[in-house]
Design a protein around this motif. Structure first.
Motif, PDB file in Angstrom:
ATOM      1  N   GLU A   1       0.866  -1.174   0.000  1.00  0.00           N
ATOM      2  CA  GLU A   1       0.000   0.000   0.000  1.00  0.00           C
ATOM      3  C   GLU A   1       0.900   1.221   0.000  1.00  0.00           C
ATOM      4  OE1 GLU A   1      -2.952  -0.356   3.077  1.00  0.00           O
ATOM      5  OE2 GLU A   1      -3.914  -2.030   2.040  1.00  0.00           O
ATOM      6  N   ILE A   2       0.749   2.034  -1.055  1.00  0.00           N
ATOM      7  CA  ILE A   2       1.688   3.133  -1.315  1.00  0.00           C
ATOM      8  C   ILE A   2       0.906   4.424  -1.490  1.00  0.00           C
ATOM      9  CG2 ILE A   2       3.455   3.954  -2.909  1.00  0.00           C
ATOM     10  CD1 ILE A   2       3.751   0.895  -3.718  1.00  0.00           C
ATOM     11  N   ASP A   3       1.321   5.449  -0.779  1.00  0.00           N
ATOM     12  CA  ASP A   3       0.697   6.765  -0.914  1.00  0.00           C
ATOM     13  C   ASP A   3       0.619   7.118  -2.398  1.00  0.00           C
ATOM     14  OD1 ASP A   3       0.699   9.793  -1.135  1.00  0.00           O
ATOM     15  OD2 ASP A   3       0.538   9.585   1.040  1.00  0.00           O
ATOM     16  N   ILE A   4      -0.542   7.590  -2.831  1.00  0.00           N
ATOM     17  CA  ILE A   4      -0.729   7.843  -4.266  1.00  0.00           C
ATOM     18  C   ILE A   4       0.166   8.954  -4.807  1.00  0.00           C
ATOM     19  CG2 ILE A   4      -3.074   6.930  -4.336  1.00  0.00           C
ATOM     20  CD1 ILE A   4      -4.001   9.907  -4.463  1.00  0.00           C
ATOM     21  N   LEU A   5       0.741   9.758  -3.922  1.00  0.00           N
ATOM     22  CA  LEU A   5       1.647  10.811  -4.370  1.00  0.00           C
ATOM     23  C   LEU A   5       3.108  10.343  -4.439  1.00  0.00           C
ATOM     24  CD1 LEU A   5       0.140  13.803  -2.357  1.00  0.00           C
ATOM     25  CD2 LEU A   5      -0.295  13.140  -4.747  1.00  0.00           C
ATOM     26  N   ASN A   6       3.377   9.134  -3.969  1.00  0.00           N
ATOM     27  CA  ASN A   6       4.736   8.596  -3.946  1.00  0.00           C
ATOM     28  C   ASN A   6       5.019   7.899  -5.286  1.00  0.00           C
ATOM     29  OD1 ASN A   6       7.170   7.341  -3.435  1.00  0.00           O
ATOM     30  ND2 ASN A   6       6.590   6.644  -1.387  1.00  0.00           N
ATOM     31  N   LEU A   7       5.272   8.700  -6.294  1.00  0.00           N
ATOM     32  CA  LEU A   7       5.405   8.195  -7.655  1.00  0.00           C
ATOM     33  C   LEU A   7       6.550   7.198  -7.809  1.00  0.00           C
ATOM     34  CD1 LEU A   7       4.695  11.476  -9.649  1.00  0.00           C
ATOM     35  CD2 LEU A   7       3.088   9.692  -8.908  1.00  0.00           C
ATOM     36  N   GLY A   8       7.665   7.423  -7.115  1.00  0.00           N
ATOM     37  CA  GLY A   8       8.793   6.492  -7.198  1.00  0.00           C
ATOM     38  C   GLY A   8       8.421   5.103  -6.718  1.00  0.00           C
ATOM     39  N   SER A   9       7.755   5.010  -5.574  1.00  0.00           N
ATOM     40  CA  SER A   9       7.365   3.699  -5.044  1.00  0.00           C
ATOM     41  C   SER A   9       6.258   3.058  -5.879  1.00  0.00           C
ATOM     42  CB  SER A   9       6.941   3.806  -3.583  1.00  0.00           C
ATOM     43  OG  SER A   9       8.085   3.863  -2.763  1.00  0.00           O
ATOM     44  N   LEU A  10       5.372   3.865  -6.437  1.00  0.00           N
ATOM     45  CA  LEU A  10       4.343   3.313  -7.328  1.00  0.00           C
ATOM     46  C   LEU A  10       5.006   2.647  -8.536  1.00  0.00           C
ATOM     47  CD1 LEU A  10       1.740   6.234  -7.295  1.00  0.00           C
ATOM     48  CD2 LEU A  10       1.564   4.058  -6.067  1.00  0.00           C
ATOM     49  N   ARG A  11       6.032   3.284  -9.083  1.00  0.00           N
ATOM     50  CA  ARG A  11       6.751   2.699 -10.222  1.00  0.00           C
ATOM     51  C   ARG A  11       7.463   1.409  -9.823  1.00  0.00           C
ATOM     52  NH1 ARG A  11       7.631   8.152 -11.535  1.00  0.00           N
ATOM     53  NH2 ARG A  11       9.638   8.207 -10.470  1.00  0.00           N
ATOM     54  N   VAL A  12       8.036   1.375  -8.617  1.00  0.00           N
ATOM     55  CA  VAL A  12       8.701   0.154  -8.151  1.00  0.00           C
ATOM     56  C   VAL A  12       7.687  -0.989  -8.095  1.00  0.00           C
ATOM     57  CG1 VAL A  12       9.853  -0.969  -6.193  1.00  0.00           C
ATOM     58  CG2 VAL A  12      10.536   1.344  -6.887  1.00  0.00           C
ATOM     59  N   ALA A  13       6.525  -0.756  -7.523  1.00  0.00           N
ATOM     60  CA  ALA A  13       5.496  -1.798  -7.432  1.00  0.00           C
ATOM     61  C   ALA A  13       5.144  -2.328  -8.820  1.00  0.00           C
ATOM     62  CB  ALA A  13       4.252  -1.253  -6.729  1.00  0.00           C
ATOM     63  N   GLU A  14       5.005  -1.429  -9.772  1.00  0.00           N
ATOM     64  CA  GLU A  14       4.664  -1.853 -11.135  1.00  0.00           C
ATOM     65  C   GLU A  14       5.802  -2.627 -11.776  1.00  0.00           C
ATOM     66  OE1 GLU A  14       3.328   1.878 -12.742  1.00  0.00           O
ATOM     67  OE2 GLU A  14       1.519   1.802 -11.468  1.00  0.00           O
ATOM     68  N   LYS A  15       7.050  -2.208 -11.561  1.00  0.00           N
ATOM     69  CA  LYS A  15       8.199  -2.934 -12.107  1.00  0.00           C
ATOM     70  C   LYS A  15       8.322  -4.327 -11.501  1.00  0.00           C
ATOM     71  CE  LYS A  15      11.022   1.125 -13.132  1.00  0.00           C
ATOM     72  NZ  LYS A  15      12.225   1.864 -12.726  1.00  0.00           N
ATOM     73  N   LEU A  16       7.863  -4.475 -10.261  1.00  0.00           N
ATOM     74  CA  LEU A  16       7.891  -5.784  -9.608  1.00  0.00           C
ATOM     75  C   LEU A  16       6.804  -6.714 -10.136  1.00  0.00           C
ATOM     76  CD1 LEU A  16       8.502  -4.699  -5.902  1.00  0.00           C
ATOM     77  CD2 LEU A  16      10.117  -5.907  -7.400  1.00  0.00           C
TER      78      LEU A  16
END
Length: 166
Positions: free
Chosen positions: A131-146
């Motif tokens: 669960e990643i804050d919607i403003l945390n674009l870097g972590s959102l990208r990591v989740a998608e890359k995973l």
């Protein structure tokens, strides 16, 4: 027992109390902790929080890992976790935190990937969440890359977070 993982650039090993000062220093950067709630402003509560999480009893194969540079083991590059959500729920979460110097270098993805593989292949977990804050674009990208799939949004501690799962 938690395994140690090695990648081309990294060693991801179980966290110990010897790592505490590096975690404290990383968390003192307000940009690093911008999207997470914690006792960042109170040094003793912050230390207690980290040490409690480090020493907690997690299910076998789960816990926190420290990320280090493979060619220079003294270089601290953050942490990865695989623990029951909020350290107590039945659902298992994966998460990461890196010092700013490591952002944008692929280190979070490279470190989280073997931990996620361990969760699904070795531990047999059907579902792992992030669960990643919607403003945390870097972590959102990591989740998608995973390869995690966005399943919607939740409100957690008053913050809108994207919910990703395996």
């Amino acid at each position: 027992m938690q395994p140690t993982f090695e990648t081309r650039r990294l060693v991801i090993r179980p966290r110990t109390l010897l790592d505490t000062d590096e975690f404290l220093a990383m968390d003192c950067d307000p940009e690093v902790t911008r999207f997470v709630d914690g006792p960042w402003g109170d040094s003793q509560r912050h230390r207690d929080f980290i040490e409690t999480r480090t020493l907690a009893s997690y299910p076998p194969g789960m816990g926190y890992w420290t990320i280090r540079n493979r060619s220079d083991a003294s270089e601290f590059l953050g942490w990865i976790l695989l623990i029951p959500t909020d350290a107590r729920d039945p659902e298992v979460e994966i998460g990461w935190r890196l010092p700013r110097k490591a952002w944008g270098s692929g280190i979070a993805t490279e470190a989280a990937f073997p931990v996620l593989q361990h969760a699904t292949a070795t531990l047999g977990l059907a579902t792992v969440v992030a669960e990643i804050d919607i403003l945390n674009l870097g972590s959102l990208r990591v989740a998608e890359k995973l390869g995690l799939t966005r399943r919607g949004e939740v409100i957690d501690h008053g913050r809108r977070s994207a919910r990703y799962t395996t």
